[in-house]
Design an enzyme around this catalytic site. Structure first.
Site, PDB file in Angstrom:
ATOM      1  N   PRO A  34       1.538  14.277   1.360  1.00 38.82           N
ATOM      2  CA  PRO A  34       1.491  14.344  -0.077  1.00 38.82           C
ATOM      3  C   PRO A  34       2.649  14.910  -0.761  1.00 38.82           C
ATOM      4  CG  PRO A  34      -0.486  15.049   0.999  1.00 38.82           C
ATOM      5  CD  PRO A  34       0.706  14.944   2.128  1.00 38.82           C
ATOM      6  N   GLU A  67      -4.160  20.221   9.055  1.00 34.85           N
ATOM      7  CA  GLU A  67      -3.693  21.098   8.008  1.00 34.85           C
ATOM      8  C   GLU A  67      -2.273  20.553   7.416  1.00 34.85           C
ATOM      9  OE1 GLU A  67      -3.771  23.517   4.486  1.00 34.85           O
ATOM     10  OE2 GLU A  67      -5.116  22.768   5.790  1.00 34.85           O
ATOM     11  N   ARG A  99       6.336  -7.806   4.136  1.00 36.80           N
ATOM     12  CA  ARG A  99       6.299  -9.025   3.423  1.00 36.80           C
ATOM     13  C   ARG A  99       7.678  -9.440   2.798  1.00 36.80           C
ATOM     14  NH1 ARG A  99       5.282  -9.079  -1.536  1.00 36.80           N
ATOM     15  NH2 ARG A  99       3.354 -10.398  -1.470  1.00 36.80           N
ATOM     16  N   ASP A 139       6.977 -10.651  -7.796  1.00 40.65           N
ATOM     17  CA  ASP A 139       5.719  -9.823  -7.617  1.00 40.65           C
ATOM     18  C   ASP A 139       5.948  -8.684  -8.627  1.00 40.65           C
ATOM     19  OD1 ASP A 139       4.437 -10.831  -5.646  1.00 40.65           O
ATOM     20  OD2 ASP A 139       5.312  -9.687  -3.965  1.00 40.65           O
TER      21      ASP A 139
END
Length: 255
Positions: free
Chosen positions: A93, A120, A158, A173
């Site tokens: 994160p 953690e 991709r 895209d």
């Protein structure tokens, strides 16, 4: 391209690697997709890969030795040029927010190694002395790094030549052009009274391209106006945006 994923749950990855675009790219040898269970490198009889944090606190922290040993094992088995250094990517994160431009950058690499953590967090020495990149797919926390890694891998594979049936798909895209993608329609031409825009069935390809560009600009303006700050816009694009802004502004009450 070779991609290795270090994980405690290889089965989470293998199912995805064997299906859809990733599975086809793997079958065509466009990409080599491999999983490594770093628990196999724990070096202790209990096969533990985590421990309590120094200084106290809740949760368990991934130890550095299994991660380092697993990466070194992958590097020893890599058959690429010794001059090519793989990008070693930590999914967490705290990492840089993942974007399409990063996907395009990573898609040009020959070898990527993803580290998927649990518990953690990671021993800080993994960040400082092993990884080259830290990536996050958004401002939220998941149980582990597998789902974020699979998301990133899908977006990279991709982009490999031959991975998609239509080579122009990835080019148009959302985010690839800096804008959100224009709306799509297919048969039937009329469904429950809702018709496909006349321009799309006109056969006039130049006008269709103009319409699609304007639709992409309009959709981006409505849904992600922040993208317009960095998108590559032509003078014509800017004129279209000015017109769209005027059209969407609420009429002032002149009474």
């Amino acid at each position: 391209m070779r991609i290795d994923v270090l994980t405690l749950f290889p089965e989470m990855c293998e199912g995805v690697f064997s299906t859809s675009i990733l599975g086809k790219a793997r079958e065509k040898n466009i990409v080599s997709l491999n999983t490594v269970n770093f628990r196999d490198f724990s070096g202790n009889k209990h096969n533990s890969v985590d421990d309590t944090p120094y200084g106290g606190g809740g949760g368990m922290v991934l130890k550095p030795d299994p991660i380092f040993a697993a990466v070194e094992h992958v590097l020893a088995g890599a058959s690429g040029s010794p001059e090519v250094k793989p990008r070693i990517i930590l999914m967490c994160p705290q990492g840089q927010t993942y974007t399409q431009s990063i996907a395009e950058e990573l898609a040009r690499e020959e070898h990527l190694i993803f580290i998927c953590g649990h518990y953690e967090g990671y021993d800080e020495r993994i960040r400082e002395h092993l990884v080259t990149d830290e990536l996050s797919i958004g401002d939220y926390v998941l149980t582990g790094g597998e789902l974020p890694a699979l998301t990133v891998i899908d977006s990279i594979v991709r982009l490999q030549p031959g991975a998609l049936g239509n080579e122009t798909s990835a080019v148009s895209d959302s985010f690839s052009t800096g804008l959100l993608e224009y709306p799509h329609y297919t048969r039937p031409a009329e469904f429950r009274g809702w018709k496909v825009p006349d321009i799309l069935v006109s056969g006039h390809h130049a006008n269709i391209e103009v319409w699609r560009r304007e639709q992409a600009l309009q959709r981006t303006l409505q849904r992600r106006p922040d993208l317009l700050d960095t998108a590559e816009l032509t003078p014509k694009d800017r004129k279209v945006l000015e017109r769209l802004k005027r059209e969407t502004q609420p009429e002032q009450n002149l009474t």
